[in-house]
Design a protein around this motif. Structure first.
Motif, mmCIF file in Angstrom:
data_model
loop_
_atom_site.group_PDB
_atom_site.id
_atom_site.type_symbol
_atom_site.label_atom_id
_atom_site.label_comp_id
_atom_site.label_asym_id
_atom_site.label_seq_id
_atom_site.Cartn_x
_atom_site.Cartn_y
_atom_site.Cartn_z
ATOM 1 N N ARG A 101 -3.118 4.515 -0.417
ATOM 2 C CA ARG A 101 -2.782 3.841 -1.707
ATOM 3 C C ARG A 101 -3.494 2.667 -1.908
ATOM 4 N NH1 ARG A 101 1.355 -0.326 -1.798
ATOM 5 N NH2 ARG A 101 1.780 0.464 0.250
ATOM 6 N N LEU A 102 -4.104 2.281 -2.883
ATOM 7 C CA LEU A 102 -4.977 1.101 -3.391
ATOM 8 C C LEU A 102 -4.186 -0.060 -3.385
ATOM 9 C CD1 LEU A 102 -7.678 0.040 -3.896
ATOM 10 C CD2 LEU A 102 -7.320 0.356 -6.498
ATOM 11 N N THR A 103 -4.419 -1.248 -2.668
ATOM 12 C CA THR A 103 -3.313 -2.356 -2.552
ATOM 13 C C THR A 103 -4.344 -3.706 -2.971
ATOM 14 O OG1 THR A 103 -3.821 -2.829 -0.244
ATOM 15 C CG2 THR A 103 -1.873 -1.546 -0.898
ATOM 16 N N ALA A 104 -5.681 -3.597 -2.921
ATOM 17 C CA ALA A 104 -6.252 -4.725 -3.095
ATOM 18 C C ALA A 104 -7.695 -4.261 -3.587
ATOM 19 C CB ALA A 104 -6.377 -5.685 -2.231
ATOM 20 N N THR A 158 -9.524 -2.134 -0.678
ATOM 21 C CA THR A 158 -8.389 -1.954 0.412
ATOM 22 C C THR A 158 -7.176 -0.913 0.089
ATOM 23 O OG1 THR A 158 -9.043 -4.224 1.017
ATOM 24 C CG2 THR A 158 -6.976 -3.337 2.011
ATOM 25 N N PHE A 159 -7.180 -0.053 1.165
ATOM 26 C CA PHE A 159 -6.096 0.905 0.948
ATOM 27 C C PHE A 159 -5.226 1.082 1.909
ATOM 28 C CE2 PHE A 159 -9.952 2.520 -1.178
ATOM 29 C CZ PHE A 159 -9.459 3.307 -2.317
ATOM 30 N N VAL A 160 -4.044 1.024 1.795
ATOM 31 C CA VAL A 160 -2.824 1.586 2.937
ATOM 32 C C VAL A 160 -2.806 2.865 3.139
ATOM 33 C CG1 VAL A 160 -0.496 1.136 3.764
ATOM 34 C CG2 VAL A 160 -1.726 -0.814 2.724
ATOM 35 N N ARG A 161 -2.870 3.374 4.385
ATOM 36 C CA ARG A 161 -2.737 4.767 4.671
ATOM 37 C C ARG A 161 -1.749 5.040 5.369
ATOM 38 N NH1 ARG A 161 -5.931 8.009 9.311
ATOM 39 N NH2 ARG A 161 -5.226 10.128 8.886
ATOM 40 N N THR A 162 -0.862 5.896 4.924
ATOM 41 C CA THR A 162 0.499 6.279 5.682
ATOM 42 C C THR A 162 0.011 7.390 6.723
ATOM 43 O OG1 THR A 162 1.828 5.955 3.516
ATOM 44 C CG2 THR A 162 2.757 7.324 5.360
ATOM 45 N N PRO A 203 1.093 9.999 9.874
ATOM 46 C CA PRO A 203 2.046 11.222 10.065
ATOM 47 C C PRO A 203 3.440 10.789 10.787
ATOM 48 C CG PRO A 203 -0.045 11.897 10.774
ATOM 49 C CD PRO A 203 -0.268 10.535 10.494
ATOM 50 N N ASP A 204 3.383 9.610 11.490
ATOM 51 C CA ASP A 204 4.777 8.984 12.027
ATOM 52 C C ASP A 204 5.245 8.034 11.277
ATOM 53 O OD1 ASP A 204 2.938 6.978 12.411
ATOM 54 O OD2 ASP A 204 2.904 6.880 14.614
ATOM 55 N N GLY A 205 4.841 7.896 10.049
ATOM 56 C CA GLY A 205 5.558 7.047 9.164
ATOM 57 C C GLY A 205 4.898 5.507 9.107
ATOM 58 N N SER A 206 4.170 5.333 10.370
ATOM 59 C CA SER A 206 3.541 3.847 10.221
ATOM 60 C C SER A 206 2.424 3.922 9.226
ATOM 61 C CB SER A 206 3.029 3.579 11.651
ATOM 62 O OG SER A 206 2.220 4.584 12.165
ATOM 63 N N SER A 207 1.753 2.723 9.021
ATOM 64 C CA SER A 207 0.387 2.635 8.216
ATOM 65 C C SER A 207 -0.429 1.815 8.837
ATOM 66 C CB SER A 207 0.970 2.112 6.859
ATOM 67 O OG SER A 207 1.489 0.738 7.062
ATOM 68 N N GLU A 208 -1.827 2.089 8.298
ATOM 69 C CA GLU A 208 -2.860 1.384 8.723
ATOM 70 C C GLU A 208 -3.604 0.983 7.336
ATOM 71 O OE1 GLU A 208 -5.270 4.056 11.206
ATOM 72 O OE2 GLU A 208 -6.139 5.024 9.506
ATOM 73 N N THR A 209 -4.501 -0.244 7.467
ATOM 74 C CA THR A 209 -5.087 -0.351 6.260
ATOM 75 C C THR A 209 -6.701 0.089 6.677
ATOM 76 O OG1 THR A 209 -3.752 -2.547 6.321
ATOM 77 C CG2 THR A 209 -6.024 -2.558 5.189
ATOM 78 N N ARG A 210 -7.471 0.268 5.397
ATOM 79 C CA ARG A 210 -8.714 0.806 5.471
ATOM 80 C C ARG A 210 -9.261 0.103 4.426
ATOM 81 N NH1 ARG A 210 -9.921 7.278 4.573
ATOM 82 N NH2 ARG A 210 -12.088 7.114 4.075
#
Length: 424
Positions: free
Chosen positions: A233-236, A245-249, A251-258
């Motif tokens: 998901r594009l966030t910035a 900047t993307f936030v990636r969801t 598989p465990d439900g957590s997220s990381e920034t890319r």
């Protein structure tokens, strides 16, 4: 042609049918009502001076249509005999059967049709508003930016092109991919694909919501060598430095920034119901107008209907859906007024002509639950495969069908079906 009535004119204090929104859904509904009952007192509320054929903007972004061909003066588009109240709606009073305008004036009604479209939430993406239309950042979801898309595609000879899709629901779920495929087709024909590398960042976890059409689309993902990313998901956007900047969801439900660099960025913003709808008693918990999915009548207020992008129905939010919904709403409004006996039924039809290359389209047509609903026999046009005939339909048939049929109350392939066993 209709002239706008003054927001203080006493002649607009009350109307038999009041329609909020003069987009595709609102004008088509007004025209369908007039076709059934030319004597009906109808008023339409919308502040816009211009009406747009939004399905054409994908083609503008690919250099197929020019932008002015998708715009007409609102006054020339409205059906004759329909009153135009050129104003913004502030709030609804369903108990008092009134709509309150920004000026504070109230307009009464017997039947209300709500179809103001949705809100493109550009501000939900940090930095996007400041860079749209420059620094290589564009979107076919805006009339003034679609020509910039084509300019960027033509000028890009080497580098990275990113295309984004936000979480659902959005209008025309295939439009983010259409921009992707048509751009890649241009680079391929120009011998640039490879020097130009395309990536697709989809906030969802599937390429398209109806599985029958995915194999054909995946063949083009492979053909163009597209880097496909789900759950991003594009966030910035940092336009001057060309960084997204993307936030990636995970598989465990957590997220990381890319963070990704780009030379061209085509953005589709998150989309929500308009503020005055979300804050109204008409809205469901998610902010959309709460209607029965088949009659399109409000679940709590029997003299209110809604259609188009603002309704909480699960169909695809497309002009094709509005074309099928408008005659249903027109029928059911007249039924509520005692002028027709039978309720009409909407089956969830939506259509998405997926432009996979210049000259070919995968014509997705489906109803509620993803059930295929082809308009033509398969021997003539198999929508699951890319065909030139579907391209001709999109490029040459649908624009005049929109202006001269849908907005005129002519219901070719859109006549409403009676709701079997339904009670008024």
């Amino acid at each position: 042609m209709p002239a706008p009535l003054s927001s203080t004119s006493p002649t607009t204090d009350h109307h038999k049918v009041l329609i909020v929104g003069a987009g595709a859904a609102g004008i088509a509904t007004a025209a369908s009502l007039r076709a059934r009952d030319p004597s009906l007192d109808i008023a339409l509320i919308d502040p816009a001076e211009v009406h747009y054929y939004q399905p054409g903007w994908t083609m503008v972004g690919a250099g197929v249509f020019n932008a002015p061909s998708t715009a007409r003066a609102m006054a020339a588009t409205l059906p004759r005999g329909v009153h135009w109240i050129k104003a913004r709606v502030e709030s609804f009073d369903p108990q008092g059967q009134k709509v309150v305008l920004e000026s504070g004036r109230a307009v009464g009604y017997e039947q209300l049709v709500v179809c103001p479209g949705l809100k493109l939430d550009w501000d939900a993406i940090e930095g996007l508003g400041e860079t749209l239309g420059r620094n290589g950042v564009t979107s076919n979801y805006r009339y003034d930016l679609a020509p910039y898309t084509w300019q960027l595609v033509q000028n890009l000879k080497k580098g990275r092109a990113l295309f984004t899709q936000p979480p659902m629901p959005i209008k025309c779920a295939g439009a983010p991919q259409k921009a992707l495929y048509l751009s890649c087709d241009h680079w391929l024909r120009s011998g640039l694909l490879g020097d130009v590398r395309a990536s697709f960042f989809n906030a969802g976890n599937v390429l398209f919501g109806v599985p029958d059409y995915v194999p054909a689309l995946m063949s083009y993902i492979d053909k163009y060598g597209i880097d496909l990313n789900y759950q991003h998901r594009l966030t910035a956007v940092d336009g001057p430095n060309q960084r997204a900047t993307f936030v990636r969801t995970l598989p465990d439900g957590s997220s990381e920034t890319r963070v990704e660099t780009f030379d061209m960025l085509h953005v589709v913003p998150p989309q929500v119901a308009p503020d005055f709808i979300r804050q109204s008693p008409l809205a469901d918990a998610a902010g959309w107008v709460d209607v029965d999915p088949h009659t399109l009548r409000h679940r709590s207020f029997g003299n209110i209907h809604a259609l188009g992008d603002v309704a909480n129905t699960s169909n695809a939010k497309t002009a094709a859906a509005a074309r099928k919904q408008a005659p249903v709403v027109a029928n059911n409004v007249l039924q509520a007024l005692g002028r027709l006996n039978t309720l009409a039924h909407y089956d969830g039809y939506g259509s998405c002509p997926l432009t996979v290359e210049r000259g070919k389209i995968v014509l997705a047509e489906f109803t509620y639950g993803g059930k295929l609903a082809p308009s033509f026999p398969r021997w003539l046009l198999d929508g699951r495969k890319p065909t030139h005939l579907a391209w001709l339909l999109k490029a040459q048939v649908l624009p005049p069908l929109y202006w001269q049929a849908m907005l005129k109350g002519r219901e070719w392939l859109a006549r409403p079906q009676p709701m079997v066993g339904a009670k008024p």
